[in-house]
Write an enzyme that holds these catalytic residues in place. Structure first.
Site, PDB file in Angstrom:
ATOM      1  N   GLY A  50     -46.730 -85.262 -35.423  1.00  0.00           N
ATOM      2  CA  GLY A  50     -46.339 -83.883 -35.721  1.00  0.00           C
ATOM      3  C   GLY A  50     -46.138 -83.630 -37.215  1.00  0.00           C
ATOM      4  CG  HIS A  51     -44.857 -79.680 -38.356  1.00  0.00           C
ATOM      5  ND1 HIS A  51     -44.766 -78.323 -38.478  1.00  0.00           N
ATOM      6  CD2 HIS A  51     -43.982 -80.018 -37.382  1.00  0.00           C
ATOM      7  CE1 HIS A  51     -43.880 -77.868 -37.635  1.00  0.00           C
ATOM      8  NE2 HIS A  51     -43.398 -78.860 -36.955  1.00  0.00           N
TER       9      HIS A  51
END
Lengths: 352, 352, 352
Positions: free
Chosen positions: C246-247
């Site tokens: 994920g970011h």
């Protein structure tokens, strides 16, 4: 491109194809296929499961394939065709409606990059921006769709369908009538390192992937090449989307692997095994013929042939359901034990 | 290509855009955006959550968007802009910094393969090696990036963004303002076979995929085409990376599906449902509006509207946590029961 | 293209390369590599694990690399080479068999689309249909294989291998000797929305992805760009197929992440952590150096350095196994408690 060339079939034609028994007018014609629930008056449908029996009469479908024991006659302007196995008969009919199946025309697109050493059989489609590297072989009647990459020394058999944007790395061996969906990667390196003093050192993955006849592989699947020898998907296996197959795995004949499941390296899976969605298999196990792994479960030990397993770690299904039922009773069980402890305490005090 | 054209905005300009209240010098200018923790003296940041209140003063950011109830004045050479909703205001400002958003220029790349029957709207970008097959339609202002494939008779609405290396198979219907990230496959065949005496026989997947307006789909997602009719992603749904959507699934409006979750065939998901990461939904279920499935859980039965579920099989969240807490007490419970058994044995012997 | 140029090595040559001690005839030659179990009389193999000691004698392999304490002499027409670390020595030998490693020739394919601003180092391979956008930089000796896309302002270091059909979005920063397998997407947008009255509103993802030296990333992996700043994969990390990052995640040095695992946004993972297959990490956690997460488990809280965790939610491994063992005894426990309740009831009645 036959995509919008809708054909029409009459009850008489269909009945003849299926060697069935027509009940109703032989001139009724259909232009498409649908479920009983969704059908319009231009569709053919089928009764594949007894629980939908009532829908045969309420459906709008012009023609319904029914089993021989379906005795209610059709209403006006509708027809039944009685046949031995309506589900299989329906598949046969569906395939007649070519309009629903997109089959690219034969030929090689100008924008494809094809090494001069490549051998291509007759009646093949090579789509736009396809890349065929040195010594690739493509069998007769195969379709390699746009944007797909086939690495050096790989071979694709006859009547295969490689959908757009597939990656098949070097030295892969693909049999006859194999279907591979978009985004799938065949022959990526297996995941193997030796931990050394200056970090993880890559173990060369020198083997290949071999995929036998009549295998179908879904979209965005990954099948790693072997460390040595081969990762091997045997005849008739069907693999759904986003599945991971590790290096040196053997997948038996007619195995079914449902979406997002994963098989770790060197697992040996017997014929006719079923692995349900989001489940996993720990490395180096042997899975007996016909064993079943339920959804989101994990085989962490060898599995017996023909047994259905469930849970993490997986146990035989009946054991799992007993345990799951017991877990649901746990909060109440804690209260019962507490109350027992209290009663015994009271009895002991009373005895003193 | 505006990618390194960094613009600069003053506190006065930003305050005017947001209709906010400026506290501090109006000439302070920023060149970029950052969190409070990461900001340099050229950045604007925001206070979106009360727990970061202290960071507003310790941060280096030149400008901070704060709520109206933030009363501490800014130190020298810094400014606050008070506004109603700092989080939303910050998104608005972020979008002003075009430099961070890569928007390909209009035009059609020479290397794209475009069938003569394709209809393309105004102000469209068609990237390098893009393939548009027969009868494809691309709406105005849409961007189809390099390497993407769009199959025959598919249509893309206006203002869409199809990132590089996306595969959209034949007859797909994509609405307006839809974003699809790289590696995603729309319209692969649903996973369906009839088990016959000579192996699994493929059931034709004759339906399509329909994606409505304002949907965003992450990277390496797979969405299968329907057996008949359509797999349907309704308006405003947001789907994260590596998600699997089976054939004939209906995803309601504004549904959120987090990474690596999977939805089996023919599931009907109501509006505003949230499906967390790595969770799964068994086939043919009906999920009530606003229901929630926690991470790594599995819906194996229909779900009630508005209820949060957890576990495998999923039960209402409170029930799950009670069970999970009870499981953690289990080893101790076993000892307690053993000790009860011993006490009763002793009491019985004493009674004899 | 060295793919079918099989070389041959003699025991004498190999012994010299490894600075080992030869036991047996120095003229014995091998053409390939294999495990002890699979080897033919043309293969070299190795004893990497004491439990395979007996296989050294039963194997057909012509040459076996063995540790110095392996004293049994080889049978006729076979040879041992004694060395300090047979596993590492074997990797070295494997790499001599170039025939197994496909290395594309230097050069730029005619069909590649390369912006005039791109900077390309010496001895680089740019494959067919590769797309290099504005301001891309490719370091010396790197290989960018067919169909891969590299977005504006991205840079690839030296000696990298980008396999076919990889997508690297704008402004990504890739170090030296990085390997990225097919179908992987670097820099897709992080998954972030603010829920507003008219649906979910996209939060711009303005950051980048940075991948440091000696990282290897498997096939069909997704690594999202940061909301601000960067998603960061540090030196020597190894990521298997179908993993989701994920970011704003930070992956520490030499971290191992096995297939189909997922890491939610803003997680900070320390060096040398191991995350096994199909496991997950909840957002915003801090994972201590050297911690281990077992297969299909979920970290829902920060993890202590060096501790192995298992289960959902994950607990220290020993605790998990105690609980799992207790769950297996649960159905029997329910019976035992029922029988206790009955006995106490009888004792109470007897007492009355």
């Amino acid at each position: 491109m036959k995509d919008d060339n809708i054909s029409q079939l009459s009850a008489k034609q269909i009945c003849k194809m299926l060697d069935g028994v027509l009940v109703g007018p032989e001139t009724i014609a259909v232009k498409g296929i649908a479920t009983l629930a969704d059908a319009t008056t231009f569709d053919i449908s089928f009764l594949g499961n007894d629980k939908y029996r009532k829908q045969v009469l309420t459906s709008k479908s012009a023609i319904v394939l029914v089993p021989h024991n379906f005795v209610t006659p059709p209403p006006e302007n509708r027809a039944w065709i009685k046949c031995d196995n309506p589900s299989e008969a329906f598949i046969e009919i569906t395939q007649k409606f070519n309009s629903y199946q997109y089959i690219p025309a034969c030929g090689i697109h100008d924008s494809a990059s094809i090494h001069h050493s490549v051998a291509i059989g007759n009646n093949v489609h090579i789509g736009a921006a396809v890349i065929l590297e040195e010594n690739v072989k493509i069998g007769c009647e195969s379709v390699i769709e746009a944007g797909s990459y086939i690495g050096p020394n790989s071979q694709i058999g006859e009547h295969c369908r490689i959908h757009p944007n597939v990656t098949i790395r070097e030295r892969s061996i693909i049999g006859q009538r194999v279907i591979i969906h978009s985004g799938t990667v065949i022959g990526s390196d297996g995941f193997g390192y030796i931990n050394s003093s200056d970090g993880h050192k890559k173990i060369p993955q020198s083997g290949v992937v071999q995929i036998d006849d009549d295998v179908e592989i879904g979209a965005n699947v990954t099948i790693d090449r072997a460390r040595f020898d081969k990762t091997w998907i045997k005849r008739g296996a069907k693999i759904d989307n986003l599945v991971q197959i590790g290096h040196n795995v053997i997948i038996g004949e007619n195995v079914i692997i449902v979406a997002q499941a994963g098989v770790s390296g060197s697992v040996d899976i017997g014929n006719n095994v079923i692995i349900a969605g989001q489940s996993g298999v720990v490395g180096h196990l042997k899975i007996g013929e016909g064993a079943i792994l339920m959804a989101k479960s994990v085989w962490s030990r060898d599995a017996e042939p023909g047994v259905a397993y469930c849970g993490y770690p997986a146990v035989p299904r009946q054991t799992f359901w007993k345990q799951a039922a017991a877990v649901q009773k746990l909060p109440e069980l804690l209260k019962r034990v507490k109350s027992l402890e209290k009663e015994i305490e009271e009895m002991k005090q009373a005895a003193d």
